[in-house]
Design an enzyme around this catalytic site. Structure first.
Site, PDB file in Angstrom:
ATOM      1  N   GLU A 182       0.818  -1.213   0.000  1.00 32.88           N
ATOM      2  CA  GLU A 182       0.000   0.000   0.000  1.00 32.88           C
ATOM      3  C   GLU A 182       0.851   1.261   0.000  1.00 32.88           C
ATOM      4  OE1 GLU A 182      -2.953   0.114  -0.727  1.00 32.88           O
ATOM      5  OE2 GLU A 182      -3.467  -1.991  -0.512  1.00 32.88           O
ATOM      6  N   ASP A 201      -9.687   6.163  -2.421  1.00 26.37           N
ATOM      7  CA  ASP A 201      -8.497   6.591  -3.164  1.00 26.37           C
ATOM      8  C   ASP A 201      -8.948   7.242  -4.468  1.00 26.37           C
ATOM      9  OD1 ASP A 201      -9.388   4.463  -4.665  1.00 26.37           O
ATOM     10  OD2 ASP A 201      -7.367   3.810  -5.196  1.00 26.37           O
ATOM     11  N   TYR A 260      -6.363   6.540   3.877  1.00 26.76           N
ATOM     12  CA  TYR A 260      -6.508   5.477   2.880  1.00 26.76           C
ATOM     13  C   TYR A 260      -5.774   4.202   3.286  1.00 26.76           C
ATOM     14  CZ  TYR A 260      -5.458   2.328  -0.721  1.00 26.76           C
ATOM     15  OH  TYR A 260      -5.291   1.140  -1.380  1.00 26.76           O
TER      16      TYR A 260
END
Length: 347
Positions: free
Chosen positions: A33, A133, A115
DNA sequence: AAACCGGGGAG
DNA sequence: CTCCCAGGTTT
């Protein structure tokens, strides 16, 4: 319409096989991520593999020297992600190796925002929190015809609320993966594939011909020009000078030649009379020549850097100078990497 | 709220 | 050329 049901139906048929989807290991998911923040899958994938290989566990990442982590990150951009990643690894190891396992706790990690915390919490721990996102903004703004700008606080709030309302609480992990994959593969920024879209009938933007207008984003990036005159020292033993950038500007922590920041071109006489140049060369006799008459343009999202490289052969050795081989082991930005490759015919 | 922080690729 | 990418932090 059953938004989540349709979304997941689309996903199981159309999803890509990606390595971070084969695991529930929070460390690997976190790694992926952070690497994918503002970064396309294609660009981030080799870096993900490299990090998993070099640092298979969070302990090994925590124990690594920052320069080593930056070197692995070299070329990916947004370098604070790498230093924050390493700092967060130390946070986790110091916390008795307990990986934060809730959205709220994940937010306390450096470099983990809204996020990323939602992504890790849902993918690794099945917590029912919605990711928002760039893909989610686009998909929701189009299907629901929302014209609130996505990069103002009111827009962030509105889309977060809608995403949370739509979230499949029974399977948040698959739902979150699905909406992002849908945004990336079907509802793309340019030329989305509306012909085969399962939401075509319900999509406000499609039905009103507003696909190209949504999402709305307020633009405010103004590009500033900078002029860097790099001083490439060559001592009699072929050594050079390398400085590490401080953490208050672009390319924090990366290495480069000393340079003079001057607007426009610089004449040789102006170069050699400059304070920085005198400081670098010391009292040694020298011979200088410019490597590139025309500036090398290096563009960042908010900067346009005009770079000149001055080759300066000095007659005396200089304290702190390093070899080309040593320089190659240090993390550098892409502008430096390109010059070094070209000038020394590396790799 | 706005500025800052990279590099690459699509169209 | 413009836009945007599995955003976050600082001011």
């Amino acid at each position: 319409m059953d938004f989540s049901r349709q979304l997941i139906d689309w996903y199981v048929v159309n999803k890509r096989e990606l390595p971070w989807r084969d695991t529930q290991n929070p460390y690997f998911i976190w790694l992926s991520e952070v690497i994918l923040q503002q970064t396309r899958v294609k660009q981030g994938l080799p870096y993900y593999k490299s990090f998993v290989k070099n640092y298979p566990t969070v302990q090994e990442l925590a124990a690594a020297p920052q320069d080593d982590v930056l070197k692995l990150w070299q070329g990916l951009g947004y370098y604070s992600r790498a230093t924050n990643l390493q700092a967060a690894a130390v946070q986790i190891v110091d916390n008795d190796l307990k990986f934060p396992n809730t959205y709220k706790e994940l937010l306390t990690l450096k470099g983990v925002g809204d996020y990323t915390a939602a992504a890790i919490a849902s993918f690794a721990f099945n917590e029912a929190v919605a990711v928002v996102d760039g893909n989610v903004y686009r998909v929701l703004s189009r299907i629901y015809g929302i014209a609130t700008p996505i990069n103002v606080p009111a827009g962030v709030r509105e889309f977060k609320e809608l995403a949370s309302k739509l979230l499949n609480k029974k399977d948040p992990a698959t739902h979150n993966q699905a909406i992002m994959e849908f945004g990336a593969m079907q509802c793309m920024p340019k030329n989305p594939d509306c012909d085969t879209c399962p939401f075509q009938k319900d999509c406000v933007a499609f039905n009103e011909g507003r696909i190209a207008e949504l999402p709305v984003k307020i633009k405010k990036t103004k590009v500033k020009s900078l002029f860097h005159h790099y001083i490439v020292i060559q001592t009699p033993s072929k050594k050079l000078l390398f400085n590490q950038r401080d953490n208050s500007s672009i390319w924090a922590g990366l290495f480069e030649f000393p340079y003079i920041d001057a607007s426009g071109g610089l004449l040789p006489v102006e170069l050699t009379e400059h304070e920085v140049f005198k400081d670098v060369v010391g009292g040694s006799r020298f011979r200088e020549s410019v490597y590139n008459q025309e500036p090398i343009i290096h563009k960042l999202s908010h900067r346009k850097i005009h770079a000149y490289f001055w080759i300066v052969e000095v007659e005396d050795e200089i304290n702190g100078a390093i070899t080309i081989e040593e320089a190659q082991e240090r993390p550098v930005h892409v502008l430096m990497e390109r010059f070094m490759k070209d000038f020394w015919q590396l790799k």
